[in-house]
Every structure is written in structure tokens, then in C-alpha cells.
Motif scaffolding. Structure first.
Motif, PDB file in Angstrom:
ATOM      1  N   VAL A 177      10.017 -43.781   4.044  1.00 37.53           N
ATOM      2  CA  VAL A 177       9.970 -43.023   4.974  1.00 37.53           C
ATOM      3  C   VAL A 177       8.125 -43.256   5.903  1.00 37.53           C
ATOM      4  N   MET A 178       7.004 -43.949   5.167  1.00 40.01           N
ATOM      5  CA  MET A 178       6.051 -44.544   6.069  1.00 40.01           C
ATOM      6  C   MET A 178       6.380 -45.578   7.745  1.00 40.01           C
ATOM      7  N   PRO A 179       7.736 -46.247   7.094  1.00 43.68           N
ATOM      8  CA  PRO A 179       7.576 -47.408   8.641  1.00 43.68           C
ATOM      9  C   PRO A 179       8.133 -46.603   9.685  1.00 43.68           C
ATOM     10  N   ILE A 180       9.079 -45.274   9.039  1.00 45.64           N
ATOM     11  CA  ILE A 180      10.076 -44.533  10.105  1.00 45.64           C
ATOM     12  C   ILE A 180       9.123 -43.856  10.973  1.00 45.64           C
ATOM     13  N   LEU A 181       8.551 -43.073  10.469  1.00 42.19           N
ATOM     14  CA  LEU A 181       7.047 -42.477  10.846  1.00 42.19           C
ATOM     15  C   LEU A 181       6.262 -42.869  12.251  1.00 42.19           C
ATOM     16  N   LEU A 182       6.025 -44.914  11.520  1.00 44.10           N
ATOM     17  CA  LEU A 182       5.614 -45.331  12.718  1.00 44.10           C
ATOM     18  C   LEU A 182       6.308 -45.881  13.811  1.00 44.10           C
ATOM     19  N   PHE A 183       7.416 -45.657  14.038  1.00 44.17           N
ATOM     20  CA  PHE A 183       8.134 -45.934  14.373  1.00 44.17           C
ATOM     21  C   PHE A 183       8.427 -45.070  15.087  1.00 44.17           C
ATOM     22  N   VAL A 234       1.235 -35.717  18.580  1.00 44.47           N
ATOM     23  CA  VAL A 234       0.525 -35.543  18.102  1.00 44.47           C
ATOM     24  C   VAL A 234       0.680 -35.800  16.382  1.00 44.47           C
ATOM     25  N   ALA A 235       1.627 -35.152  16.804  1.00 42.67           N
ATOM     26  CA  ALA A 235       2.420 -34.143  15.476  1.00 42.67           C
ATOM     27  C   ALA A 235       2.474 -34.661  14.613  1.00 42.67           C
ATOM     28  N   VAL A 236       3.457 -36.453  14.653  1.00 44.44           N
ATOM     29  CA  VAL A 236       3.670 -37.335  14.186  1.00 44.44           C
ATOM     30  C   VAL A 236       1.954 -38.279  13.551  1.00 44.44           C
ATOM     31  N   ALA A 237       2.646 -38.305  14.613  1.00 40.23           N
ATOM     32  CA  ALA A 237       0.315 -39.107  13.956  1.00 40.23           C
ATOM     33  C   ALA A 237      -0.746 -38.873  12.888  1.00 40.23           C
ATOM     34  N   VAL A 238      -0.265 -37.268  13.088  1.00 43.80           N
ATOM     35  CA  VAL A 238      -1.014 -36.676  11.982  1.00 43.80           C
ATOM     36  C   VAL A 238       0.390 -36.112  10.426  1.00 43.80           C
ATOM     37  N   LEU A 239       1.496 -36.211  10.890  1.00 44.86           N
ATOM     38  CA  LEU A 239       1.924 -36.273   9.535  1.00 44.86           C
ATOM     39  C   LEU A 239       2.154 -36.804   8.268  1.00 44.86           C
ATOM     40  N   PRO A 240       1.765 -38.340   8.531  1.00 45.67           N
ATOM     41  CA  PRO A 240       2.282 -39.402   7.123  1.00 45.67           C
ATOM     42  C   PRO A 240       0.685 -38.870   6.184  1.00 45.67           C
ATOM     43  N   TRP A 241      -0.424 -37.801   6.955  1.00 44.48           N
ATOM     44  CA  TRP A 241      -1.731 -38.039   6.091  1.00 44.48           C
ATOM     45  C   TRP A 241      -1.323 -36.340   5.946  1.00 44.48           C
ATOM     46  N   LEU A 242      -0.060 -35.614   6.369  1.00 46.76           N
ATOM     47  CA  LEU A 242      -0.041 -34.753   5.933  1.00 46.76           C
ATOM     48  C   LEU A 242       0.937 -34.393   4.695  1.00 46.76           C
ATOM     49  N   LEU A 243       1.781 -35.836   4.503  1.00 47.54           N
ATOM     50  CA  LEU A 243       2.512 -35.932   3.897  1.00 47.54           C
ATOM     51  C   LEU A 243       2.054 -36.909   2.483  1.00 47.54           C
ATOM     52  N   HIS A 244       0.317 -36.711   2.447  1.00 42.22           N
ATOM     53  CA  HIS A 244      -0.169 -37.895   1.726  1.00 42.22           C
ATOM     54  C   HIS A 244       0.228 -39.162   1.444  1.00 42.22           C
ATOM     55  N   LEU A 245       1.044 -39.131   1.919  1.00 40.90           N
ATOM     56  CA  LEU A 245       1.327 -40.989   2.414  1.00 40.90           C
ATOM     57  C   LEU A 245      -0.432 -41.652   2.994  1.00 40.90           C
ATOM     58  N   THR A 246      -0.836 -40.666   3.680  1.00 39.27           N
ATOM     59  CA  THR A 246      -2.307 -41.605   3.399  1.00 39.27           C
ATOM     60  C   THR A 246      -3.732 -40.655   2.956  1.00 39.27           C
ATOM     61  N   GLY A 247      -5.045 -41.488   3.370  1.00 40.58           N
ATOM     62  CA  GLY A 247      -5.751 -40.918   2.960  1.00 40.58           C
ATOM     63  C   GLY A 247      -6.453 -40.005   3.865  1.00 40.58           C
ATOM     64  N   PRO A 248      -7.796 -39.339   3.577  1.00 38.40           N
ATOM     65  CA  PRO A 248      -8.194 -38.775   4.819  1.00 38.40           C
ATOM     66  C   PRO A 248      -9.019 -39.275   5.845  1.00 38.40           C
TER      67      PRO A 248
END
Length: 307
Positions: A177-183, A234-248
Motif C-alpha cells: 500500500v505504501m509505495p502505491i500511496l507514494l506513487f 493533500v488527502a493522499v499526502a496525509v493518508l499514510p499517517w491516517l492508515l497508521h503506516l507512519t508515525g506522528p
């Protein structure tokens, strides 16, 4: 049918001056390559696997070589357009410092080398995606879209979105999921980034006959499109955090930097340029958009290290 060299390249009986190493480096668009290599490196570093440092270096080198090869082939194909634009007229081909065949051989050779080395150093899945990214930039964006549609940068933006995915796959051998979000982040970022540029170099594109959005649809529509594309970006930029794929750390940084991006996009939307104002909001958004990518991807790596 491939375009003929522009008459501005040189007189009919003149030969291009001998190219030196600086001209070959210029063919790779080193300033553009910096962000490409950086996002590819970050994709590799945030992946849940590690490569041997030597192999990791080779993988990032392949991303750089692939990006440079695509840029060289882009300049080979667009030498006639580059000759008509002020900001590109001094590139090696339109300036007459290199012949088109040398640029073609350089681009093709480096393309094959980067893909094969990626397969040997990392894995063939990463090599396959690298090959797709080169072909997409050259065949889909440069040859098919650039001269035909005002949506060229929307679809063609996918070419620049591959590097973090390639870096991730080089490290792991698989997608997630993460590399797809970065793409998706880079894909959605590309239109407002380039439309901001095209607003203040609109006459360059018009003179070259390139159907960029400001040339075809006008400045007002372009400003609206920048605002529209900024929202999902902007929504995609924040999404990794909302999906708990990154930290605060990444989440807070993504929110703050994205709010600044939205504010600058709003300024572009409401801007009504007058003679002598220098299109300041458009230039600010363009240059900030580059910084935005560097910050987001850099903090993404720091965030992973801190977890």
C-alpha cells in the motif's frame, strides 16, 4: 513520424560542434533528476527490508541512470520544440553542440544499461518497473501526449511517480500500500506543479505549439485546475499517517506543509496578474512545490528511523 531537426539548430551546411561531457550531463536534466533520485532513495529506505549498501547504491544509481536516459530521449525527440523556447534554447541539441544521433544512442544505451543493472543488483521486478517508467515518459508522454492534448501533464505525470515505487520494490521485491500511496502523491502533485510553471512561461509553450493547459484553456481555467488537483493531493499526502503506516512526525509535517501548499494554490486561484507583477504567486507555488516533495519524503525517512 519523428520530427525533423529545427532550422534553428544550425545552418543546413553546418555540423554540430563536438559535444563534451557537460553536454551529455545536460541531456540528463540533472536538476530534475535530483528530486527523482531523492524520492527513489526514500522509497528504498522506508521499505520494510534492507539491501546490502553496495546493492542499494547500485539500485539508486539505476534510478538515476533511467531518469537521465528518459530525459535524453525526451530532448532528442523534442529538439525542434526546445529550439523555440527561451528556457530550453541553450540545451545541447537546439544550441548545436550535439547531433541528434549521439543523443539517441546515449539515451537508448543508458536505458538498457540501467534496466539490466537493476535486475542484476536488486531484482527483475524492480527492473521491469524501471523499464515501464522510461517507456512511459518517452513513448506515452513525450511522443504521444505532449503535442496532442492539454492533459499531457496529467497522464504523463505518472512517469515521475515511479521512483519511490521502484526503490521500494528494489528493497522488497514486492508492492504494498505504501509505495502505491507514494506513487499517487507524486502523480497528483505533478499537475499543479507544472501548471504553476506553465502559467508564467505560457508564451514559451504557445510559441513552440505545445498545448499546455494555459495555452489551450486559458489562465483562469488553469488556476481552477491547480486548486482542484491540490485537494486530492493533500488527502493522499496525509493518508499514510491516517492508515497508521507512519508515525506522528510525518503526519504533522504532512498537514502543515500541505496547508501551506493549499494557501499558495489559493493565492494562484485568486491572482489576477497585471503587467509588471512578475506572476509572483505562480512562481512561489512552483518553487514551494519542489520543496514540499523534498520535505515530505525526507521526513518520511526520519519518521521510520524514529519508530
Amino acid at each position: 513520424m519523428l520530427p525533423e531537426p529545427s532550422s534553428k539548430l544550425a545552418s543546413p551546411n553546418a555540423l554540430p560542434m563536438p559535444a563534451d561531457w557537460r553536454d551529455f550531463i545536460a541531456l540528463t536534466k540533472p536538476r530534475v533528476m535530483t528530486l527523482v533520485v531523492f524520492t527513489g532513495l526514500c522509497g528504498l529506505l522506508v521499505a520494510p527490508a534492507t539491501l546490502h549498501p553496495v546493492l542499494a547504491f547500485a539500485a539508486v544509481l539505476c534510478i538515476a541512470l533511467g531518469a537521465g536516459a528518459a530525459a535524453a530521449l525526451n530532448q532528442w525527440y523534442e529538439s525542434d520544440i526546445d529550439a523555440k523556447m527561451k528556457r530550453t534554447a541553450q540545451r545541447p541539441l537546439p544550441a548545436g553542440r550535439m547531433d541528434r544521433q549521439s543523443a539517441l544512442h546515449f539515451g537508448v544505451g543508458m536505458s538498457f544499461f540501467s534496466v539490466i543493472l537493476m535486475g542484476v543488483a536488486a531484482n527483475w521486478f524492480a527492473a521491469f518497473i524501471l523499464a515501464i517508467s522510461i517507456l512511459f515518459y518517452v513513448m506515452i508522454y513525450t511522443v504521444w501526449l505532449k503535442r496532442r492534448t492539454a492533459q499531457n501533464i496529467v497522464i504523463g505525470g505518472a512517469a515521475g511517480a515511479f521512483p519511490p515505487m521502484i526503490g521500494w520494490v528494489a528493497a522488497t521485491g514486492s508492492l504494498d500500500v505504501m509505495p502505491i500511496l507514494l506513487f499517487a502523491l507524486i502523480f497528483l502533485w505533478t499537475p499543479p506543479h507544472f501548471w504553476a510553471l506553465s502559467l508564467y512561461v505560457r508564451m514559451d509553450y504557445a510559441n513552440a505549439g505545445v498545448p499546455m493547459l494555459p495555452v489551450i484553456a486559458g489562465e483562469k481555467v488553469t488556476r481552477q485546475h491547480i486548486a482542484v488537483y491540490t485537494v486530492p493531493m493533500v488527502a493522499v499526502a496525509v493518508l499514510p499517517w491516517l492508515l497508521h503506516l507512519t508515525g506522528p512526525l510525518y503526519g504533522i509535517t504532512a498537514i502543515v506543509t500541505s496547508l501551506i501548499f493549499m494557501w499558495l494554490a489559493w493565492r494562484v486561484l485568486i491572482h489576477r496578474p497585471v503587467e509588471g507583477d512578475g506572476m509572483k504567486p505562480e512562481k512561489q507555488l512552483f518553487f514551494y512545490s519542489i520543496l514540499y516533495q523534498f520535505i515530505l519524503f525526507g521526513v518520511l525517512v526520519v519518521d521510520k528511523v524514529m519508530q
